[in-house]
Design a protein around this motif. Structure first.
Motif, PDB file in Angstrom:
ATOM      1  N   GLY A  97      48.587  49.297  35.588  1.00  0.00           N
ATOM      2  CA  GLY A  97      47.404  49.947  36.143  1.00  0.00           C
ATOM      3  C   GLY A  97      47.748  50.745  37.375  1.00  0.00           C
ATOM      4  N   ASN A  98      46.975  51.793  37.627  1.00  0.00           N
ATOM      5  CA  ASN A  98      47.174  52.490  38.898  1.00  0.00           C
ATOM      6  C   ASN A  98      46.639  51.607  40.033  1.00  0.00           C
ATOM      7  N   THR A 126      51.824  47.561  38.984  1.00  0.00           N
ATOM      8  CA  THR A 126      51.091  48.631  39.648  1.00  0.00           C
ATOM      9  C   THR A 126      51.948  49.889  39.709  1.00  0.00           C
ATOM     10  N   ALA A 127      51.358  51.007  39.336  1.00  0.00           N
ATOM     11  CA  ALA A 127      52.068  52.286  39.372  1.00  0.00           C
ATOM     12  C   ALA A 127      51.035  53.387  39.544  1.00  0.00           C
ATOM     13  N   ASN A 128      51.491  54.599  39.850  1.00  0.00           N
ATOM     14  CA  ASN A 128      50.526  55.687  39.859  1.00  0.00           C
ATOM     15  C   ASN A 128      50.137  56.001  38.417  1.00  0.00           C
ATOM     16  N   SER A 129      49.122  56.813  38.231  1.00  0.00           N
ATOM     17  CA  SER A 129      48.582  57.057  36.896  1.00  0.00           C
ATOM     18  C   SER A 129      49.633  57.623  35.946  1.00  0.00           C
ATOM     19  N   HIS A 130      50.442  58.548  36.446  1.00  0.00           N
ATOM     20  CA  HIS A 130      51.480  59.140  35.607  1.00  0.00           C
ATOM     21  C   HIS A 130      52.444  58.072  35.101  1.00  0.00           C
ATOM     22  N   ASN A 131      52.898  57.209  35.991  1.00  0.00           N
ATOM     23  CA  ASN A 131      53.869  56.196  35.593  1.00  0.00           C
ATOM     24  C   ASN A 131      53.255  55.102  34.728  1.00  0.00           C
ATOM     25  N   ILE A 145      45.757  51.294  32.453  1.00  0.00           N
ATOM     26  CA  ILE A 145      44.463  51.683  33.015  1.00  0.00           C
ATOM     27  C   ILE A 145      44.752  52.656  34.151  1.00  0.00           C
ATOM     28  N   TYR A 146      44.203  53.853  34.047  1.00  0.00           N
ATOM     29  CA  TYR A 146      44.627  54.932  34.927  1.00  0.00           C
ATOM     30  C   TYR A 146      43.526  55.969  35.070  1.00  0.00           C
ATOM     31  N   SER A 147      43.689  56.843  36.044  1.00  0.00           N
ATOM     32  CA  SER A 147      42.758  57.955  36.225  1.00  0.00           C
ATOM     33  C   SER A 147      43.215  59.137  35.385  1.00  0.00           C
ATOM     34  N   ASP A 148      42.265  59.877  34.868  1.00  0.00           N
ATOM     35  CA  ASP A 148      42.571  61.001  33.989  1.00  0.00           C
ATOM     36  C   ASP A 148      43.335  62.075  34.751  1.00  0.00           C
ATOM     37  N   SER A 201      50.186  60.572  41.775  1.00  0.00           N
ATOM     38  CA  SER A 201      48.907  59.875  41.892  1.00  0.00           C
ATOM     39  C   SER A 201      47.793  60.838  41.500  1.00  0.00           C
ATOM     40  N   ALA A 202      46.767  60.299  40.831  1.00  0.00           N
ATOM     41  CA  ALA A 202      45.691  61.138  40.300  1.00  0.00           C
ATOM     42  C   ALA A 202      44.910  61.827  41.418  1.00  0.00           C
ATOM     43  N   ALA A 203      44.633  61.106  42.510  1.00  0.00           N
ATOM     44  CA  ALA A 203      43.851  61.691  43.600  1.00  0.00           C
ATOM     45  C   ALA A 203      44.580  62.881  44.223  1.00  0.00           C
ATOM     46  N   ARG A 204      45.864  62.728  44.425  1.00  0.00           N
ATOM     47  CA  ARG A 204      46.648  63.823  45.019  1.00  0.00           C
ATOM     48  C   ARG A 204      46.660  65.043  44.098  1.00  0.00           C
ATOM     49  N   GLU A 205      46.852  64.813  42.796  1.00  0.00           N
ATOM     50  CA  GLU A 205      46.875  65.927  41.863  1.00  0.00           C
ATOM     51  C   GLU A 205      45.512  66.620  41.799  1.00  0.00           C
ATOM     52  N   ARG A 206      44.438  65.833  41.857  1.00  0.00           N
ATOM     53  CA  ARG A 206      43.093  66.423  41.824  1.00  0.00           C
ATOM     54  C   ARG A 206      42.818  67.224  43.092  1.00  0.00           C
TER      55      ARG A 206
END
Length: 301
Positions: A97-98, A126-131, A145-148, A201-206
């Protein structure tokens, strides 16, 4: 296809020499060289060539490295699965999961699952969404379980995903920050010092996507952490701004230790997904965990 020789070639390639491959594989240097040479002759190809005192890859040899890396990674996962079968006869559930998922969502689900399946080992990473997605694709996790982040599964016959939650990313600061509870533009907020998670990380990419859409320079990341809690703690200490999920931020707003910055006119949706192998390819207890998650979604989140 002689996988043994391809493994010898692979380790010569990644270590850079027959000597280092020999030390790693505990096979004599002459035996490695002879088997690779025999393989090349049988297939009328050249994988390695001498340059000076060393070896370099031929164009064909270079093309083979990436698929061989994937092949031997899958082989390693098969070995782990067999080992797990012996070490965990009732099964082992591997959840990736992220940071948002492992800190807010998964603990409850894992606890409920263990109440019904006490003999199944549960391992949470625990990992970032990509990983997290990579772990699922590489068979290092049963559920992710991750952010899109806009990634779709290349093998849709094997993998699937479903939406769990829709929330939004929010700009957050310490209560004493000049922009606390204020309405500002995206350009104004991104001129501040930012505290963010690592790349992937999803937040950073967004956040960077928003800047591209608005044709604004990306903010300067003054502090970078590999964990969500560390990021939040640094913001609460009063240094800068971050961009985080409302699932994390809302409870801290209520406690008065974090404050929102209102940035109108932007879309900051965050979709949380559950990725998995299709039901017919899963162990029964993995499908039971997925059903438990679906049946215990908190509509108040």
């Amino acid at each position: 296809m002689n996988l043994h020789v391809l493994r010898l070639f692979y380790y010569v390639a990644v270590t850079g020499s027959v000597t280092k491959a020999s030390e790693k594989l505990h096979i004599s240097q002459p035996a490695i060289s002879a088997q690779i040479h025999k393989f090349e002759k049988e297939n009328n190809i050249k994988l390695l060539q001498i340059q000076g005192r060393g070896l370099i890859l031929t164009p064909l040899g270079n093309k083979l490295i990436k698929p061989l890396e994937k092949l031997f990674s899958i082989e390693e996962q098969v070995r782990y699965l067999i080992s797990d079968h012996h070490n965990f006869p009732e099964g082992k559930l591997r959840i990736a999961g992220n940071y948002l998922a492992t800190s807010v969502l998964i603990p409850k689900w894992a606890s409920l699952f263990k109440q019904n399946f006490g003999a199944v080992e549960v391992h949470i990473s625990t990992a970032n969404s990509h990983n997290a997605i990579e772990k699922l694709i590489n068979f290092e996790a049963d559920v992710a379980i991750y952010s899109d982040i806009g990634v779709s599964f290349a093998d849709s016959d094997l993998f699937e995903c479903r939406e769990l939650y829709k929330d939004e990313y929010l700009f957050v600061v310490a209560p004493g920050h000049k922009y606390s509870l204020q309405e500002v533009t995206l350009k104004e907020i991104t001129s501040e010092q930012f505290i963010m998670r690592e790349e992937g990380s999803a937040a950073r990419e967004r956040l960077f996507q928003l800047c591209r859409e608005q044709q604004i320079t990306n903010p300067t990341i003054e502090l970078q952490f590999n964990g969500l809690n560390e990021t939040i703690q640094a913001v609460m200490a009063g240094y800068g701004v971050s961009f985080v999920s409302s699932l994390v931020a809302e409870p801290l707003f209520k406690q008065g230790v974090l404050a929102r910055v209102d940035v109108p006119g932007i879309s900051s949706a965050n979709t949380i997904l559950l990725g998995m192998k299709r039901r017919e390819h899963q162990e029964t207890f993995v499908n039971e965990f997925v059903s438990l998650v679906i049946n215990n979604l908190d509509t108040n989140l």
